[in-house]
Scaffold this motif. Structure first.
Motif, PDB file in Angstrom:
ATOM      1  N   GLU A   1      11.296   9.604   7.978  1.00  0.00           N
ATOM      2  CA  GLU A   1      10.463   8.602   8.631  1.00  0.00           C
ATOM      3  C   GLU A   1       9.741   9.235   9.823  1.00  0.00           C
ATOM      4  OE1 GLU A   1      12.869   5.436   9.958  1.00  0.00           O
ATOM      5  OE2 GLU A   1      11.188   4.265  10.734  1.00  0.00           O
ATOM      6  N   GLY A   2       8.442   9.052   9.893  1.00  0.00           N
ATOM      7  CA  GLY A   2       7.673   9.587  11.014  1.00  0.00           C
ATOM      8  C   GLY A   2       7.017  10.927  10.740  1.00  0.00           C
ATOM      9  N   ALA A   3       7.335  11.530   9.595  1.00  0.00           N
ATOM     10  CA  ALA A   3       6.707  12.825   9.269  1.00  0.00           C
ATOM     11  C   ALA A   3       5.203  12.646   9.046  1.00  0.00           C
ATOM     12  CB  ALA A   3       7.352  13.420   8.018  1.00  0.00           C
ATOM     13  N   GLN A   4       4.456  13.647   9.500  1.00  0.00           N
ATOM     14  CA  GLN A   4       2.998  13.597   9.343  1.00  0.00           C
ATOM     15  C   GLN A   4       2.610  14.282   8.034  1.00  0.00           C
ATOM     16  OE1 GLN A   4       0.493  12.524  11.738  1.00  0.00           O
ATOM     17  NE2 GLN A   4       2.251  11.428  12.601  1.00  0.00           N
TER      18      GLN A   4
ATOM     19  N   MET B   1       0.846  -1.199   0.000  1.00  0.00           N
ATOM     20  CA  MET B   1       0.000   0.000   0.000  1.00  0.00           C
ATOM     21  C   MET B   1       0.888   1.257   0.000  1.00  0.00           C
ATOM     22  SD  MET B   1      -2.918   1.031   2.735  1.00  0.00           S
ATOM     23  CE  MET B   1      -1.696   1.428   3.961  1.00  0.00           C
ATOM     24  N   SER B   2       0.687   2.114  -0.947  1.00  0.00           N
ATOM     25  CA  SER B   2       1.517   3.317  -1.034  1.00  0.00           C
ATOM     26  C   SER B   2       0.687   4.552  -0.671  1.00  0.00           C
ATOM     27  CB  SER B   2       2.072   3.466  -2.445  1.00  0.00           C
ATOM     28  OG  SER B   2       1.020   3.805  -3.311  1.00  0.00           O
ATOM     29  N   LEU B   3       1.317   5.692  -0.703  1.00  0.00           N
ATOM     30  CA  LEU B   3       0.600   6.935  -0.410  1.00  0.00           C
ATOM     31  C   LEU B   3      -0.526   7.191  -1.408  1.00  0.00           C
ATOM     32  CD1 LEU B   3       3.306   9.572   0.610  1.00  0.00           C
ATOM     33  CD2 LEU B   3       1.876   8.140   2.060  1.00  0.00           C
ATOM     34  N   LEU B   4      -0.446   6.517  -2.580  1.00  0.00           N
ATOM     35  CA  LEU B   4      -1.471   6.736  -3.604  1.00  0.00           C
ATOM     36  C   LEU B   4      -2.865   6.359  -3.125  1.00  0.00           C
ATOM     37  CD1 LEU B   4       0.338   5.415  -6.822  1.00  0.00           C
ATOM     38  CD2 LEU B   4      -0.114   7.777  -6.176  1.00  0.00           C
ATOM     39  N   THR B   5      -2.919   5.491  -2.101  1.00  0.00           N
ATOM     40  CA  THR B   5      -4.236   5.052  -1.630  1.00  0.00           C
ATOM     41  C   THR B   5      -4.880   6.052  -0.668  1.00  0.00           C
ATOM     42  OG1 THR B   5      -3.161   3.834   0.128  1.00  0.00           O
ATOM     43  CG2 THR B   5      -3.689   2.599  -1.856  1.00  0.00           C
ATOM     44  N   LEU B   6      -4.122   7.083  -0.266  1.00  0.00           N
ATOM     45  CA  LEU B   6      -4.691   8.078   0.661  1.00  0.00           C
ATOM     46  C   LEU B   6      -5.837   8.842   0.000  1.00  0.00           C
ATOM     47  CD1 LEU B   6      -1.764   9.945   2.430  1.00  0.00           C
ATOM     48  CD2 LEU B   6      -3.349   8.313   3.428  1.00  0.00           C
ATOM     49  N   LEU B   7      -6.784   9.231   0.811  1.00  0.00           N
ATOM     50  CA  LEU B   7      -7.873  10.089   0.319  1.00  0.00           C
ATOM     51  C   LEU B   7      -7.613  11.512   0.788  1.00  0.00           C
ATOM     52  CD1 LEU B   7     -10.891   7.769   1.199  1.00  0.00           C
ATOM     53  CD2 LEU B   7      -9.722   8.012  -1.001  1.00  0.00           C
ATOM     54  N   VAL B   8      -8.144  12.462   0.058  1.00  0.00           N
ATOM     55  CA  VAL B   8      -7.937  13.872   0.416  1.00  0.00           C
ATOM     56  C   VAL B   8      -8.458  14.115   1.830  1.00  0.00           C
ATOM     57  CG1 VAL B   8      -8.574  16.245  -0.118  1.00  0.00           C
ATOM     58  CG2 VAL B   8      -7.986  14.676  -1.959  1.00  0.00           C
ATOM     59  N   GLY B   9      -7.641  14.760   2.657  1.00  0.00           N
ATOM     60  CA  GLY B   9      -8.030  15.031   4.043  1.00  0.00           C
ATOM     61  C   GLY B   9      -7.419  14.056   5.032  1.00  0.00           C
ATOM     62  N   GLN B  10      -6.981  12.893   4.534  1.00  0.00           N
ATOM     63  CA  GLN B  10      -6.405  11.904   5.441  1.00  0.00           C
ATOM     64  C   GLN B  10      -4.957  12.252   5.783  1.00  0.00           C
ATOM     65  OE1 GLN B  10      -7.044   8.152   3.412  1.00  0.00           O
ATOM     66  NE2 GLN B  10      -8.580   7.586   4.935  1.00  0.00           N
ATOM     67  N   THR B  11      -4.558  11.818   6.978  1.00  0.00           N
ATOM     68  CA  THR B  11      -3.184  12.052   7.408  1.00  0.00           C
ATOM     69  C   THR B  11      -2.487  10.712   7.561  1.00  0.00           C
ATOM     70  OG1 THR B  11      -3.845  14.048   8.567  1.00  0.00           O
ATOM     71  CG2 THR B  11      -1.747  13.089   9.201  1.00  0.00           C
ATOM     72  N   ALA B  12      -1.228  10.663   7.135  1.00  0.00           N
ATOM     73  CA  ALA B  12      -0.467   9.429   7.281  1.00  0.00           C
ATOM     74  C   ALA B  12       0.880   9.747   7.885  1.00  0.00           C
ATOM     75  CB  ALA B  12      -0.279   8.767   5.924  1.00  0.00           C
ATOM     76  N   THR B  13       1.465   8.754   8.542  1.00  0.00           N
ATOM     77  CA  THR B  13       2.823   8.889   9.069  1.00  0.00           C
ATOM     78  C   THR B  13       3.746   8.173   8.096  1.00  0.00           C
ATOM     79  OG1 THR B  13       1.865   8.792  11.272  1.00  0.00           O
ATOM     80  CG2 THR B  13       4.249   8.551  11.102  1.00  0.00           C
ATOM     81  N   LEU B  14       4.756   8.885   7.646  1.00  0.00           N
ATOM     82  CA  LEU B  14       5.606   8.346   6.590  1.00  0.00           C
ATOM     83  C   LEU B  14       6.532   7.257   7.110  1.00  0.00           C
ATOM     84  CD1 LEU B  14       6.257   8.917   3.565  1.00  0.00           C
ATOM     85  CD2 LEU B  14       8.140  10.337   4.386  1.00  0.00           C
TER      86      LEU B  14
ATOM     87  N   ASN C   1       4.291  19.974   8.262  1.00  0.00           N
ATOM     88  CA  ASN C   1       4.892  21.052   9.066  1.00  0.00           C
ATOM     89  C   ASN C   1       4.453  22.434   8.607  1.00  0.00           C
ATOM     90  OD1 ASN C   1       6.418  19.231  10.583  1.00  0.00           O
ATOM     91  ND2 ASN C   1       8.015  19.189   9.025  1.00  0.00           N
ATOM     92  N   GLY C   2       3.209  22.565   8.223  1.00  0.00           N
ATOM     93  CA  GLY C   2       2.696  23.890   7.872  1.00  0.00           C
ATOM     94  C   GLY C   2       3.005  24.352   6.455  1.00  0.00           C
ATOM     95  N   THR C   3       3.729  23.552   5.658  1.00  0.00           N
ATOM     96  CA  THR C   3       3.950  23.957   4.262  1.00  0.00           C
ATOM     97  C   THR C   3       3.355  22.921   3.319  1.00  0.00           C
ATOM     98  OG1 THR C   3       6.108  22.929   4.391  1.00  0.00           O
ATOM     99  CG2 THR C   3       6.035  25.326   4.503  1.00  0.00           C
ATOM    100  N   GLU C   4       3.100  23.380   2.112  1.00  0.00           N
ATOM    101  CA  GLU C   4       2.560  22.466   1.114  1.00  0.00           C
ATOM    102  C   GLU C   4       3.675  22.022   0.179  1.00  0.00           C
ATOM    103  OE1 GLU C   4      -2.085  23.495   0.610  1.00  0.00           O
ATOM    104  OE2 GLU C   4      -0.719  24.544  -0.728  1.00  0.00           O
TER     105      GLU C   4
END
Lengths: 78, 635
Positions: A33-36, A1-14, A53-56
């Motif tokens: 590793e561990g970044a939100q 499962m990669s980040l591609l499966t995330l839905l908009v609005g969801q948060t994941a820990t890298l 961390n507040g940036t896009e």
């Protein structure tokens, strides 16, 4: 499962990227590793835009495919 | 099985070609002359250029798009003549991942003092580079910019604690404010200061030996990973220790600001796509119709042809007889004095000025990076990534200018692909105006459809072919998205002016040279020979009347001359013939100025390949279009 499966609005820990080149590139930008990462937008078959961390930051499709979230019991991503 | 971004442990090739104009003297000479070398360094889009401008009174390109400093501007500090200041391209670290990182690494290692600009709102990202500079043994002064934005995010930075943890001087600033940079100037004014506090070495990252050992260790891929891991962990801890939330995080605002909402809208494929069409349409109206049409009519027609050129011709006529070849060469139809001045100041200057105003507004608003994200899907299929959308949009204004801007792309491979696409498939605004007029003769709406389909198909086909043939792989998109904001008028004006001046300075000599060559060909009758020689090609190959050859040759001189030549032939051509000629002329050689820029940017070999390739594609495609339209009379 990669980040591609995330839905908009969801948060994941890298999880740590397995590709060393990608790992050092992202580590410098604070995406270690561990970044939100919160998914802000998603271009179909294209890049994903995360807030971290507040940036896009926009990551290309190929990169997102290689990044994985850490498994989190309280967060269902399926 | 995930596809690798790049083979593990293999770094992308770093170009050896110098990207920059070298500083007037090297570091050793400067230090012998008693100068202190101060190098500005930091992540992309943190405000280095604003600081540079405030310190030197010169102008480095300030924009809201990461990666716009590709040269290294340098100058003396206007407040202290002993200080030599050099700006560097923004990088996230010194890992040799791009030309920019190589340039920056060389600059900081040569510096007496590195002024490291960091953005207060992205500290955990930016301080990684800071720590790397400290670990590499650089003398670092940290400038924390955008302190005002930090307050807006309900966060507070303990500057003293940050100083203690890093072991270097930390100076908080709001560089965009009128006197925001004053504290830095005051500090630098105390230079040279051998015994001063700011020349102290910082605290190396725990577990690392600073200076050359740290650099050597990081040259080894396995040790580099370890070092980066340590540094990242250390910096995360430093930030956690210095940055505090001023209001409880439970009260995080649920309503987004207008800037955030705009930013999200621009990333929506539908809204973003429609807005891009709107932006391009407005660009066409402003630059293609108003500037290229009305304004150029005035600057070229009234000012140049009316007031400036006749006195020149008269003066040359006093020295040489009007039928002598010297007169023709200097002041004739393609005269070096007349055509160069008329073209550079009558046409190119207003066009480039108008285009840069438009671009500067777009750039400062934060819109362009979002368009880069949207177009990444398509561009990554043709060996580019989203960042290449900037040169492509610029190409619709002026291909010459756009070719210069391919410098913002990460690799030489991407620059080659982008330059080729610009040379072959993108019509510039000078052409677009005439093409627009001819479209009516070719069948209006339907004709536009055919034209756009042909050009888009070619754009994709050429890109995909180059992507297949050229060794290597495109670099995937990693792009910071700055917040959307209202452009500042003074910055837009200043930026436009500096860029226009720089562009004219670069293109003018090349254009003079180009028109001298065409002038010589003309005077000695070679143009007529070429036209004569081209006639059978146009008649039998493209199914066009022989006289169209003249239009093609004129297109060599100026792309719009070519299309204008066709317009003059007007009613004698059928719709299918107009379409054939238009496609051929669009794909045919770029103008002299852009050919010269290709030569300069891409080198003789690649430039020749691009030019010959564009001829082959133009005549090949023209022949195909002529035959298809003969069989299928859709127009």
């Amino acid at each position: 499962m990669s980040l591609l499966t995330l839905l908009v609005g969801q948060t994941a820990t890298l999880a740590a990227p397995s590709n060393p080149y990608l790992q050092i590139q992202l580590m410098r930008m604070g995406l270690s590793e561990g970044a939100q990462l919160t998914l802000k937008s998603k271009v179909p078959a294209g890049p994903m835009v995360f807030e971290c961390n507040g940036t896009e930051i926009a990551l290309g499709h190929d990169i997102c495919k290689q990044l994985h979230p850490q498994p989190q019991p309280h967060l269902s991503l399926t | 099985m995930p596809a690798p971004v790049l083979p593990p442990n293999v770094l992308p090739p770093v170009a050896t070609a110098a990207l920059t104009t070298p500083p007037p003297m090297d570091a050793a000479t400067r230090s012998k002359a008693g100068l202190v070398t101060v190098v500005l360094a930091g992540n992309p889009n943190v405000g280095k250029s604003v600081v540079f401008n405030a310190l030197t009174g010169l102008y480095a390109n300030v924009s809201n798009f990461p990666g716009t400093t590709v040269d290294t501007p340098h100058g003396r500090c206007k407040h202290n003549d002993r200080i030599f200041i050099q700006d560097t391209p923004g990088v996230y670290g010194l890992s040799g991942l791009s030309d920019e990182e190589t340039i920056t690494e060389a600059a900081v290692l040569d510096a007496d003092i590195v002024v490291n600009v960091v953005n207060a709102t992205t500290l955990s990202r930016d301080l990684f580079f800071t720590q790397q500079l400290i670990d590499y043994g650089c003398t670092v002064l940290v400038v924390v910019n955008q302190m005002d934005r930090l307050a807006n995010t309900q966060q507070q930075l303990d500057v003293e604690r940050l100083e203690t943890l890093l072991g270097v001087t930390v100076l908080p600033l709001v560089a965009t404010h009128a006197h925001g940079v004053t504290p830095l100037i005051t500090l630098l004014n105390q230079l040279p200061l051998e015994a001063n506090a700011i020349t102290q070495a910082g605290n190396p990252c725990p577990g690392m030996v600073p200076g050359q050992p740290a650099r050597n260790a990081e040259a080894n891929p396995a040790q580099r990973m370890h070092a980066y891991g340590l540094r990242r962990k250390h910096i995360n801890a430093v930030v956690a220790n210095t940055l505090t939330q001023t209001t409880p995080s439970t009260t995080t605002p649920t309503s987004q600001t207008l800037s955030q909402r705009l930013g999200t809208w621009c990333l929506n494929p539908l809204i973003g796509g429609v807005s891009l069409l709107g932006v391009l349409w407005l660009l066409y109206q402003v630059v293609g119709v108003w500037v290229a049409g009305d304004l150029v009519n005035f600057t070229e027609g009234t000012i140049m042809l009316g007031w400036v050129i006749p006195p020149i011709q008269w003066a040359v006529g006093q020295v040489f007889a009007t039928d002598s070849w010297m007169y023709k060469l200097l002041a004739g139809e393609f005269g070096v004095l007349t055509m160069s001045i008329q073209y550079i100041y009558g046409v190119l200057f207003p066009l480039v000025l108008g285009f840069y105003v438009y671009l500067s507004v777009l750039e400062d608003s934060g819109y362009l990076p979002r368009i880069a994200v949207l177009s990444d899907t398509i561009l990554s299929r043709i060996g580019l990534n989203g960042r290449a959308i900037i040169p492509m949009i610029l190409g619709f204004g002026c291909v010459t200018m756009a070719t210069v801007s391919t410098r913002v792309l990460t690799s030489q491979r991407e620059r080659t692909i982008a330059s080729t696409l610009l040379a072959v498939t993108i019509p510039c605004s000078a052409q677009l105006a005439v093409i627009m007029a001819l479209m009516a003769a070719a069948g209006g709406f339907k004709a536009w459809g055919v034209y756009l389909v042909i050009l888009s198909a070619l754009f994709c086909a050429i890109g995909a072919a180059l992507n297949l043939v050229l060794p290597g792989k495109s670099t995937p998109l990693v792009l910071d998205l700055p917040p959307m904001r209202l452009p500042q008028l003074t910055n837009v004006a200043q930026k436009t002016w500096v860029r226009t001046k720089a562009f004219i300075a670069e293109a003018a000599p090349l254009f003079v040279l180009g028109s001298a060559i065409v002038g010589v060909l003309h005077v000695f009758g070679a143009l007529t020979v070429i036209q004569h020689w081209l006639s059978p090609l146009t008649e039998q190959w493209l199914l066009l009347p022989g006289e169209t050859a003249t239009a093609f040759v004129m297109g060599l001189v100026r792309r719009d001359f070519g299309a204008a030549g066709l317009l003059a032939m007007g009613d004698t051509l059928t719709a299918a013939q107009v379409m054939t000629a238009l496609v051929t002329i669009t794909l045919f050689v770029p103008c002299i100025a852009s050919a010269a820029i290709f030569w300069k940017e891409r080198g003789p070999g690649e430039a020749t390949a691009i030019l010959l390739g564009s001829w082959a594609i133009a005549f090949g495609m023209g022949a195909i279009v002529a035959r298809i339209l003969a069989w299928v009379p859709i127009l």
